[in-house]
Design a protein around this motif. Structure first.
Motif, short mmCIF file in Angstrom:
data_model
loop_
_atom_site.label_atom_id
_atom_site.label_comp_id
_atom_site.label_asym_id
_atom_site.label_seq_id
_atom_site.Cartn_x
_atom_site.Cartn_y
_atom_site.Cartn_z
N GLN A 162 -26.30 -72.73 29.97
CA GLN A 162 -27.19 -73.11 29.21
C GLN A 162 -27.41 -71.91 27.99
O GLN A 162 -27.33 -70.64 28.38
CB GLN A 162 -28.76 -73.18 29.63
N THR A 163 -27.79 -72.31 26.69
CA THR A 163 -27.83 -71.00 25.71
C THR A 163 -29.26 -70.85 25.40
O THR A 163 -30.21 -71.69 25.34
CB THR A 163 -27.06 -71.85 24.51
N VAL A 164 -29.44 -69.53 25.12
CA VAL A 164 -30.60 -68.95 24.89
C VAL A 164 -30.44 -68.26 23.70
O VAL A 164 -29.40 -67.57 23.22
CB VAL A 164 -31.23 -67.75 25.89
N THR A 165 -31.50 -68.46 22.69
CA THR A 165 -31.44 -68.06 21.17
C THR A 165 -32.17 -66.60 21.00
O THR A 165 -33.43 -66.59 21.59
CB THR A 165 -31.96 -69.19 20.31
N VAL A 166 -31.81 -65.64 20.56
CA VAL A 166 -32.64 -64.43 20.33
C VAL A 166 -32.93 -64.43 18.94
O VAL A 166 -32.07 -64.62 17.91
CB VAL A 166 -31.73 -63.21 20.66
N SER A 167 -34.29 -63.95 18.65
CA SER A 167 -34.81 -64.08 17.35
C SER A 167 -35.16 -62.56 16.97
O SER A 167 -36.21 -61.82 17.91
CB SER A 167 -35.81 -64.81 17.03
N SER A 168 -34.83 -62.13 16.01
CA SER A 168 -35.13 -60.70 15.15
C SER A 168 -36.24 -60.81 14.45
O SER A 168 -36.32 -61.49 13.21
CB SER A 168 -33.97 -59.81 14.95
N ALA A 169 -37.21 -59.89 14.35
CA ALA A 169 -38.49 -59.96 13.43
C ALA A 169 -38.06 -59.45 12.19
O ALA A 169 -37.35 -58.39 12.17
CB ALA A 169 -39.70 -59.29 13.91
#
Length: 949
Positions: A276-283
């Motif tokens: 399953q894919t996890v998304t990383v978000s950068s501020a």
């Protein structure tokens, strides 16, 4: 006429101590109508002998008329030879030779019943064969676990006393009777499992290792283990379970580190093992670049962590692509490396069922090490962290540059007599090649200055091939167990393809193979000594020098040049020794060198062609009291091996100046000579033809009338090998021209520009970009270049090249993109830049979890079971009467196949696809992840970021 026959066996004439064990080599050295000359060499395979008597029975009425090195007597057909007083002893592993002249009738068959002190010479104890059948490669276990162990083992000249099972170096089970089984209660981790069989006389053989993963319990997996994300943007990683759960499992992802990095979703539910894919978000806050570690955990499962680093939001797409590709390659789960302590050794490919230049995917090459250096140098440029580059050099120096213990007798080398001449042959059935000391060889003009410069007799260069996992079982200098292991394959002239090679140890102690190890497959001599021998691939060492130049420039620009000064200095040293690739094989005079006996020996630099030839090699006796070692260059130079950028670095860059007296000036001349060669070989269409040789067919033969020359050396459209033709592969075009284009970009060299101005349009006309990109694959050549005139070069109007077909080779595409980008950066050629960028974009369309790859169909895998065909000269050739064994017991004899000498392939998980093909099914398709190709792709992305980003 010379005939050699190995004979063993017979009935002992009298009882004798069991400590006697021997092998006799009987060789007819001369023969005429009524007589002959012969030698019989005793090799002592048992305890030391103090006094010996050799006997045999002639089968055809032969009579000894004169003998030497012993006291001869003959009664009827039985001959007896007693030692002379001055040669009473034969140490264990030593030998003694007697010679004689004799009379004969119509037949002259060799004796078959040699005995020493009444004991039949049955030869040395043959090691047992063993194969691990359980566990299987890639098996995963979860603690608490019991791992089943099983092996099959046989012994051709005795019985198997026991089989020991090992996890790494730890003994985990022993069984003394068949079927050989056991069980193991493991600890968590990745473990290489082997089986070692010991026979009733103490000989032992270890199986190829099988890697198994043992989890501390049910485990969460995450990949890649490192991720880069532009500040203010997003990236992804995958999470899965190692084993299927009996009921749904909830995985929670927690963060440590900067709150500027977040993930979504933070919880995942698993009912199986699908990723399953996890998304990383950068501020997007414009603050300092942040780092965080995300740990995925679940009750009763071992956790997995991913490190995420922000990168500058202005980072180019290709700079980010470099970091993404780098993280995949360096992820331990990807399988590109094997770890030895703190150091990593790259495999040739992640996949094990792989046959091309290396004959197994978990071998490695000096080429792979040079790309490992390039990968880490590019990482140092992007991140400022040079520790991985230093570690890569340390790994290269420890594992693929032979240490003093691996080349122990260089102090016995006589530079005035570098090696004994042996001709190469266009067909393998002309081997073993006869050593001929009557042919004059030249003197080695650089050995003394190298020793003076570096205070050592040893050669500082890479051997080209390692068995990383010791899959074949040679070990280090015959120990059978040490990994990585120095090995070799190619040894028999231009017709020998990988499918026809016989693997052999680089240190031949006669423990495996035949009575003389593997030596008498390749060269014919009156006797054989245990020896070490290494072969250098100059293309790889030159690339290492090229990378050191890049690293030195990048680190210096960062104010960190001192951090890698030691490695740069060692690159200069490697380049100093790389000059051996500039010399004729036997240091004969360069130019019009026809006739092994008539071509004069070289002196000084008259044997120096100043080109990058296909190899140089060196070797010597393993016995440190023995008085010999040897070195050879090579007479054949391929266009794809030239590296004018390395020549520039070693002749013009102070940090890379060799310490020897003449190294810098040799490389300055080499730079000019290499550029001339490339111009001479450029076809009317633009592609570069094959190369040149100072020794036609490797035996100083007479080339066909009208063959054009380059400084008196002969044009060869396909130097070095013919199966397949060596300049058919487009990859050699781009490998060589990448460094030519880099030289042009960095220095503005007008000669390089002239070559590229013609080559680039030809290549572009045969290229299609887009997701389904196509680049040239196979090339076909007609005609020949004009004889080289340095003051007025010809136009080569009759030298033509045709693109036969195209493909999607990802590694070659990346090399090709480097040529175009380097050229475009200096020339401003818009189409070259656009096509280079388009190829890199096309590569990004073929990403998978391990890197970038495309499927390929391997029709050549029908050669796994080929036998030697005397009419075509194709198939593995074993001389009549020669028999031997691989360490696992695989037989080497007439009728052997590539597969029969490497039966371990049958245990590979991918083997059923090949077996189906051999049984008449379709050709198998594989998606390979070659280390060099993946590193080439990564460094192509980095190159674009460097010069355009």
């Amino acid at each position: 006429m010379v005939a050699a026959v190995m004979v063993t066996g017979g009935v002992p004439a009298m009882a004798a101590p069991a400590a006697v064990a021997c092998t006799v080599t009987y060789q007819i050295t001369n023969e005429w109508s009524t007589g002959f000359g012969a030698t019989a060499t005793i090799r002592n395979d048992g305890d030391a002998l103090n006094g010996w008597n050799l006997t045999w029975t002639f089968p055809d009425g032969q009579r000894v008329t004169q003998g030497w090195n012993g006291t001869f007597s003959q009664t009827g057909a039985v001959v007896s030879v007693t030692n002379p007083d001055w040669a009473r002893t034969i140490p264990s592993g030593g030998s003694a030779q007697v010679g004689f002249n004799g009379s004969k009738g119509a037949q002259n068959r060799p004796p078959t019943d040699f005995a020493v002190n009444g004991v039949a010479c049955t030869g040395p104890n043959q090691s047992p064969s063993v194969a691990l059948t359980a566990p299987t490669a890639g098996s995963t276990y979860t603690l608490p676990a019991t791992v089943p162990l099983a092996a099959t083992a046989q012994d051709s000249d005795g019985t198997v006393a026991k089989v020991d099972f090992f996890a790494g170096d730890q003994l985990i089970a022993t069984d003394t009777s068949a079927p050989f089984t056991g069980s193991w209660t493991p600890t968590a981790g990745d473990h290489p499992i082997t089986a070692r069989a010991t026979d009733n006389r103490g000989a032992a053989t270890t199986s190829a290792p099988v890697m198994v993963k043992v989890l501390a319990g049910p485990a969460v997996l995450a990949s890649p283990s490192a991720v880069s994300v532009r500040q203010g943007q997003k990236a992804t990683f995958d999470v899965s379970l190692a084993t299927a759960p009996s009921q749904p499992v909830t995985v929670t992802i927690a963060r440590t580190g900067s709150a500027d990095l977040t993930v979504s979703p933070e919880t995942l539910t698993f009912t199986g093992t699908a990723k399953q894919t996890v998304t990383v978000s950068s501020a997007a806050n414009g603050g300092e670049l942040a780092t965080a570690t995300f740990t995925a955990s679940a009750p009763g499962h071992s956790p997995a962590s991913v490190t995420v680093k922000e990168i500058d939001p202005s980072t180019s797409d290709f700079s980010k692509a470099f970091l993404d590709q780098y993280n995949k390659i360096k992820d331990p789960a990807s399988g590109y490396f094997r770890r030895f302590g703190d150091l990593l050794v790259p495999y040739h490919s992640v996949e094990t069922l792989m046959v091309e230049a290396p004959d197994h995917g978990h071998q490695t090459t000096s080429e792979a090490f040079s790309y490992y250096l390039w990968l880490e140098a590019s990482y140092g440029r992007v991140t400022g962290d040079w520790a991985p580059f230093k570690s890569a050099w340390a790994s290269m120096e420890k594992f693929i540059i032979p240490a003093k213990a691996d080349q122990p007798t260089n102090d016995k080398y006589n530079a005035s007599k570098p090696a004994t001449y042996a001709p190469e042959h266009p067909r393998m059935d002309r081997y073993p090649a006869v050593l001929d000391s009557s042919v004059a060889v030249g003197s080695d003009p650089i050995a003394a200055e190298l020793k003076s410069a570096y205070g050592s007799d040893d050669v500082y260069g890479m051997h080209w091939l390692l068995d990383v996992d010791n899959t074949y079982g040679f070990g280090r200098c015959g120990d059978g167990t040490t990994a990585p292991s120095y090995i070799n394959t190619y040894q028999r002239g231009s017709s020998e393809s990988v499918w026809e090679t016989i693997p052999q140890p680089s240190c031949d102690t006669f423990k495996h193979g035949g009575p003389n190890g593997f030596l008498d497959l390749f060269t014919k001599d009156s006797s054989y000594a245990k020896q070490w021998k290494y072969t250098n691939a100059p293309d790889a060492d030159a690339r290492a020098v090229q990378v050191a130049l890049l690293a030195q420039q990048w680190a210096t620009a960062q104010g960190k040049g001192s951090q890698i000064a030691s490695e740069v200095g060692k690159a200069a040293k490697m380049g100093d020794y790389l000059r051996y690739a500039m010399f004729d094989k036997y240091f004969k005079r360069i130019g019009n060198c026809v006739g092994a006996s008539s071509c004069p020996a070289g002196s000084g630099k008259s044997s120096d062609h100043y080109l990058m030839s296909w190899y140089y090699a060196w070797g010597g006796a393993t016995d440190t009291s023995a008085g010999w070692a040897w070195r050879i260059g090579d007479s054949a130079s391929h266009q794809g091996y030239q590296n004018p950028l390395a020549a520039y670095a070693l002749s013009n860059v102070p940090a890379l100046k060799p310490l020897s007296a003449t190294g810098q000036q040799d490389w300055a001349k080499s730079l000019d000579r290499q550029m001339e060669l490339l111009q001479w070989l450029q076809s009317a269409d633009g592609g570069l033809a094959g190369g040149v040789t100072n020794s036609w067919e490797g035996q100083y033969g007479t080339p066909p009338a009208g063959t054009p020359t380059f400084y008196g050396m002969f044009y060869d459209p396909h130097p070095v090998w013919r199966d397949p033709p060596s300049n058919r592969w487009f990859g050699f075009q781009v490998w060589g021209l990448e460094r030519t284009a880099a030289l042009y970009r960095m220095t503005g060299d007008a000669r390089a520009k002239k070559i590229l101005d013609k080559w680039v349009p030809w290549a572009l006309a045969n290229t299609t970009t887009g997701t389904n990109f196509e680049i040239p694959a196979d090339l076909e050549w007609t005609g020949a270049p004009d004889t080289w005139n340095p003051t007025s070069p010809g136009a080569n109007a009759n030298l033509r090249v045709r693109v036969v077909n195209k493909n999607q080779d990802v590694g070659v595409a990346a090399s090709y993109a480097k040529v175009l980008l380097n050229y475009a950066a200096k020339s401003g050629h818009a189409q070259a830049k656009a096509t280079g960028e388009a190829l890199l974009t096309s590569l990004l369309s073929h990403q998978d979890s391990l890197g970038i790859a495309t499927p390929e169909t391997r029709t050549d895998y029908n050669r796994f079971d080929d036998v030697y065909n005397a009419s075509t000269g194709e198939g593995p050739y074993v001389p009549p009467g020669w028999t031997g064994k691989m360490p696992n017991g695989d037989q080497i004899a007439q009728g052997a196949t590539f597969l029969s000498m490497r039966s371990g392939f049958r245990n590979d998980p991918q083997w059923p696809k090949v077996q189906s093909y051999l049984d008449g099914g379709p050709a198998p398709t594989f998606t390979y992840h070659r280390f060099w190709a993946q590193a080439e792709i990564a460094t192509a992305f980095a190159l674009h970021a460097e010069i355009f980003g």
